[in-house]
Enzyme design. Structure first.
Site, mmCIF file in Angstrom:
data_model
loop_
_atom_site.group_PDB
_atom_site.id
_atom_site.type_symbol
_atom_site.label_atom_id
_atom_site.label_comp_id
_atom_site.label_asym_id
_atom_site.label_seq_id
_atom_site.Cartn_x
_atom_site.Cartn_y
_atom_site.Cartn_z
ATOM 1 N N SER A 66 0.808 -1.186 0.068
ATOM 2 C CA SER A 66 0.077 -0.015 0.014
ATOM 3 C C SER A 66 0.784 1.288 -0.024
ATOM 4 O O SER A 66 0.268 2.245 -0.400
ATOM 5 C CB SER A 66 -0.842 0.295 1.375
ATOM 6 O OG SER A 66 -0.198 -0.124 2.430
ATOM 7 N N GLY B 258 -5.538 -0.393 5.965
ATOM 8 C CA GLY B 258 -6.247 -1.067 6.847
ATOM 9 C C GLY B 258 -7.507 -0.752 7.451
ATOM 10 O O GLY B 258 -8.233 -1.697 7.901
ATOM 11 N N CYS C 230 2.237 -6.793 2.024
ATOM 12 C CA CYS C 230 1.270 -6.085 2.757
ATOM 13 C C CYS C 230 0.490 -7.115 3.680
ATOM 14 O O CYS C 230 -0.307 -7.961 2.920
ATOM 15 C CB CYS C 230 0.497 -5.252 1.790
ATOM 16 S SG CYS C 230 -0.944 -4.622 2.777
ATOM 17 N N ASN C 231 0.225 -7.198 4.870
ATOM 18 C CA ASN C 231 -0.441 -8.157 5.541
ATOM 19 C C ASN C 231 -1.882 -7.929 5.169
ATOM 20 O O ASN C 231 -2.634 -9.045 5.051
ATOM 21 C CB ASN C 231 -0.092 -8.325 7.130
ATOM 22 C CG ASN C 231 1.051 -8.569 7.429
ATOM 23 O OD1 ASN C 231 2.005 -7.976 7.301
ATOM 24 N ND2 ASN C 231 1.248 -9.866 7.939
ATOM 25 N N CYS D 298 2.450 -6.059 10.224
ATOM 26 C CA CYS D 298 2.020 -4.954 9.304
ATOM 27 C C CYS D 298 3.549 -4.495 8.957
ATOM 28 O O CYS D 298 4.626 -4.501 9.689
ATOM 29 C CB CYS D 298 1.448 -3.482 9.705
ATOM 30 S SG CYS D 298 1.442 -2.404 8.563
ATOM 31 N N THR D 299 3.858 -4.573 7.490
ATOM 32 C CA THR D 299 5.175 -4.351 7.055
ATOM 33 C C THR D 299 5.602 -2.896 7.128
ATOM 34 O O THR D 299 6.884 -2.572 7.054
ATOM 35 C CB THR D 299 5.353 -4.581 5.602
ATOM 36 O OG1 THR D 299 4.353 -4.122 4.676
ATOM 37 C CG2 THR D 299 5.262 -6.277 5.361
#
Length: 269
Positions: A14, A46, A76-77, A187-188
């Protein structure tokens, strides 16, 4: 159609957060070319719905495919949780690597039996996260917290500000008070807050678990499995693209340069 093993690896996120994954892939696979695409115009993901996230990720995948990539890492989780099943169904010929919170290694390593997880609201409230915790953390207490506002701080370059430390203390201190000795960064963007996170943790013996090294190893394994590892012996090309402004793209390059030579440790004690 055969995929060229000298084609680049694609990475999508993102925003700038996936640079934490990019840095580890570049470190472990220095001869591979890498194309990074960030949806800077629509970050963060998110708080969005699954339908929105899928709609936003598709153009990034299409951009990377036009760039000729041989594999795509969803760094991206939130995007992995929301969209990877759809992406794999729509592009079955293309290998995808996704992220999931590193609950398994944290549950194995904990001595206190308490694991903290810091992620986006979408990730920590998802069915995928619930299933992962049930599968790998039976008998372990998971304290999952949504780090609202942290992605925006990273995107604006405020990782080491008093505001970042205040938010991180708000989210992490309850986990530490409860006895957590493992902190999973789900989260990255959050590994880019590492210095501030360590200040919050202080002298306490808490492992900070970042999935980037494992993701890079899995990427290498998947390339090997598909006979797609390059056999070049010179450094690969690095390209950056963004759905945002030229300034957003330049910020990606600057963040990448900052972290390219950083060794990301899965367990940072």
């Amino acid at each position: 159609m055969a995929i060229d093993k000298h084609a680049p690896i694609g990475i999508i996120d993102s925003g700038v957060g996936g640079i934490s994954v990019w840095a580890e892939i570049v470190r472990q696979l220095p001869f591979e070319s890498v194309v990074y695409w960030a949806d800077s115009a629509h970050c963060p993901y998110g708080g969005r719905t699954q339908e929105e996230i899928i709609r936003l990720v598709r153009p990034g995948v299409e951009t990377l495919i036009r760039a000729g990539v041989k594999l795509i890492v969803i760094a991206c989780n939130t995007a992995t949780t929301a969209a990877i099943a759809t992406l794999r169904a729509e592009w079955p010929q293309l290998p995808f690597v996704g992220l999931e919170p590193a609950v398994k290694p944290a549950a194995r390593a904990t001595r206190s039996g308490i694991v903290g997880v810091l992620g986006t609201a979408y990730t920590v409230h998802s069915e995928m996260f619930r299933r992962t915790a049930e599968k790998y953390a039976s008998g372990v207490q998971i304290i999952a917290t949504a780090g609202n506002g942290l992605v925006e701080l990273v995107e604006s370059g405020r990782e080491e500000t008093p505001e970042a430390e205040r938010l991180l203390r708000q989210y992490i201190e309850p986990m530490l008070t409860a006895g957590a000795d493992q902190l999973v960064l789900a989260c990255t963007h959050f590994p880019l807050l590492r210095a501030t996170i360590r200040r919050v943790i202080g002298p306490r013996s808490v492992a900070v678990i970042d999935p980037a090294p494992a993701i890079a190893r899995h990427t290498a394994d998947l390339l090997r499995e598909h006979n797609l590892l390059t056999d070049r012996t010179t450094p690969g090309e690095r390209r950056f693209m963004s759905s945002g402004t030229p300034a957003d793209t330049e910020r990606l390059r600057q963040q990448a340069q900052r972290y390219e030579n950083t060794t990301w440790q899965q367990n940072d004690r």
